[in-house]
Structures are given as structure tokens and as C-alpha cells.
Design a protein around this motif. Structure first.
Motif, PDB file in Angstrom:
ATOM      1  N   GLU A 106       7.239 -26.859  43.154  1.00 39.84           N
ATOM      2  CA  GLU A 106       6.950 -25.733  42.265  1.00 39.84           C
ATOM      3  C   GLU A 106       7.781 -24.503  42.643  1.00 39.84           C
ATOM      4  O   GLU A 106       8.377 -23.846  41.785  1.00 39.84           O
ATOM      5  N   ALA A 107       7.842 -24.225  43.933  1.00 42.23           N
ATOM      6  CA  ALA A 107       8.614 -23.065  44.399  1.00 42.23           C
ATOM      7  C   ALA A 107      10.107 -23.277  44.174  1.00 42.23           C
ATOM      8  O   ALA A 107      10.791 -22.382  43.663  1.00 42.23           O
ATOM      9  N   LEU A 108      10.613 -24.448  44.547  1.00 44.05           N
ATOM     10  CA  LEU A 108      12.052 -24.686  44.432  1.00 44.05           C
ATOM     11  C   LEU A 108      12.497 -24.685  42.975  1.00 44.05           C
ATOM     12  O   LEU A 108      13.536 -24.118  42.643  1.00 44.05           O
ATOM     13  N   THR A 109      11.714 -25.265  42.096  1.00 40.01           N
ATOM     14  CA  THR A 109      12.035 -25.244  40.664  1.00 40.01           C
ATOM     15  C   THR A 109      12.135 -23.800  40.163  1.00 40.01           C
ATOM     16  O   THR A 109      13.079 -23.440  39.451  1.00 40.01           O
ATOM     17  N   SER A 110      11.190 -22.983  40.569  1.00 40.12           N
ATOM     18  CA  SER A 110      11.161 -21.582  40.129  1.00 40.12           C
ATOM     19  C   SER A 110      12.300 -20.766  40.736  1.00 40.12           C
ATOM     20  O   SER A 110      12.898 -19.930  40.053  1.00 40.12           O
ATOM     21  N   LYS A 121      24.606 -20.017  38.450  1.00 40.07           N
ATOM     22  CA  LYS A 121      25.106 -21.151  39.233  1.00 40.07           C
ATOM     23  C   LYS A 121      24.631 -22.440  38.578  1.00 40.07           C
ATOM     24  O   LYS A 121      23.553 -22.501  37.991  1.00 40.07           O
ATOM     25  N   ASP A 122      25.454 -23.473  38.670  1.00 37.45           N
ATOM     26  CA  ASP A 122      25.082 -24.760  38.088  1.00 37.45           C
ATOM     27  C   ASP A 122      24.476 -25.703  39.117  1.00 37.45           C
ATOM     28  O   ASP A 122      23.537 -26.420  38.827  1.00 37.45           O
ATOM     29  N   TRP A 123      25.034 -25.725  40.312  1.00 34.63           N
ATOM     30  CA  TRP A 123      24.627 -26.662  41.349  1.00 34.63           C
ATOM     31  C   TRP A 123      24.398 -25.921  42.654  1.00 34.63           C
ATOM     32  O   TRP A 123      25.024 -24.878  42.898  1.00 34.63           O
ATOM     33  N   ASN A 169      18.081 -27.990  38.584  1.00 31.57           N
ATOM     34  CA  ASN A 169      16.916 -28.322  37.756  1.00 31.57           C
ATOM     35  C   ASN A 169      17.331 -29.304  36.686  1.00 31.57           C
ATOM     36  O   ASN A 169      18.462 -29.231  36.170  1.00 31.57           O
ATOM     37  N   CYS A 170      16.463 -30.198  36.350  1.00 32.59           N
ATOM     38  CA  CYS A 170      16.745 -31.130  35.254  1.00 32.59           C
ATOM     39  C   CYS A 170      16.900 -30.330  33.972  1.00 32.59           C
ATOM     40  O   CYS A 170      16.083 -29.466  33.679  1.00 32.59           O
ATOM     41  N   LYS A 171      17.947 -30.588  33.274  1.00 32.42           N
ATOM     42  CA  LYS A 171      18.236 -29.814  32.052  1.00 32.42           C
ATOM     43  C   LYS A 171      17.584 -30.443  30.845  1.00 32.42           C
ATOM     44  O   LYS A 171      17.338 -31.584  30.756  1.00 32.42           O
TER      45      LYS A 171
END
Length: 171
Positions: A106-110, A121-123, A169-171
């Protein structure tokens, strides 16, 4: 302090020294077993290192964040190093008693969304020791590319086998 990022279960804020003692006590040998950093030798060393991170954040070189419950309880930290680099490097840790609850994801996604929106940034580079099952499972929840494995011994004699990933993040 105002939240930089809010989710249903978390408030993510810039790190402040009021979290120093908990950061110091929770960032222990078990948490760092499969990480390059070691536990801090003393609270004064922790304060010096963490102040350096605060200074880097103020210079827009990194994000240095505390992960909190909605009530303000400290449960871990997240970092994005090298914001000016093509591939900033991510770091995250959750204190032992708060693990296995989905907080890291949850934290990393946010944090990734915030960084994407603000730094375009993309990656991101994410390294995990192949023996750290939780970190390896975390990577699989994102879009990722496996890169090289780096096997080495740290200055303190810790043996690491770090798998490098590019994640987003999954696009």
C-alpha cells in the motif's frame, strides 16, 4: 504535520526527528538481515544519518518518508533516492509487528504514484535479497523487469545476494 500521501489505512509524511527513537529501535538486526544497511550503532549515529536524509529531501534529491497509521503510529519508512537520476532507487521497511498486513504494498504503490506525478519517472530500481521472501513477493505485485544479481559481502561481513529489478506501478 500534513500528510504528503494518504491511503485508506496509512498516512505517509516527510520524516521528522520525533520518530527517531522508534526508527532507531525498530531498524534492528532482524529488519536489516537482508539489507545493505546495518542497524545503527547508537541513537546519535541514527540521528546524524537520518538528518542527512532530511537534508537531501530538502534539496529535492530524495524522498525520506515515515509510514504512519491514521492515528499517527509509526510503522516504517520509505525512501526514493536519486530523484534526479533516470532510475531512482526505492527503499521500504515495515516494523516487525506491522508486517504481513499489506502495508508495504500500500505504501510503495502510493509513493510510486506520488513520485510518478511529481518527478515524472517511469521506472525505479528496487533491490531485494533473493532469500527475503516478503520483498521478493512484493516485487511481483508490480510491473517489473529482472536485472542482474549482485552477490557480495558487506564491510561488516554480511553476505547478500541482491536481485536488482526495475519496477513501476501496473499501468
Amino acid at each position: 504535520m500534513d500528510s504528503l500521501i494518504e491511503t485508506d489505512r496509512l498516512k505517509i509524511v516527510p520524516f521528522e526527528m520525533k520518530y527517531l527513537e522508534e526508527y532507531y529501535s525498530e531498524f534492528d538486526e532482524e529488519i536489516t538481515k537482508y539489507q545493505y544497511p546495518e542497524p545503527f550503532e547508537s541513537i546519535s549515529v541514527a540521528e546524524e544519518v537520518l538528518q542527512g536524509f532530511i537534508d537531501c529531501m530538502e534539496q529535492n534529491e530524495m524522498l525520506f518518508l515515515s509510514i504512519l497509521t491514521p492515528d499517527g503510529d509509526f510503522i516504517g519508512g520509505a525512501e526514493v533516492h536519486g530523484l534526479q537520476e533516470e532510475y531512482p532507487e526505492l527503499g521500504i521497511w515495515i516494523k516487525k509487528q506491522s508486517q504481513q498486513k499489506g502495508y508495504a504494498y500500500e505504501a510503495l504503490t502510493s509513493v510510486l504514484k506520488f513520485s510518478d506525478d511529481n518527478y515524472h519517472k517511469d521506472w525505479y530500481v528496487y533491490e531485494a535479497d533473493i532469500r527475503n521472501i516478503g520483498s521478493m513477493k512484493l516485487v511481483e505485485k508490480f510491473e517489473y523487469q529482472k536485472k542482474e544479481i549482485d552477490e557480495f559481502e558487506t564491510e561488516t561481513g554480511k553476505s547478500l545476494v541482491l536481485q536488482k529489478f526495475l519496477i513501476r506501478n501496473c499501468k
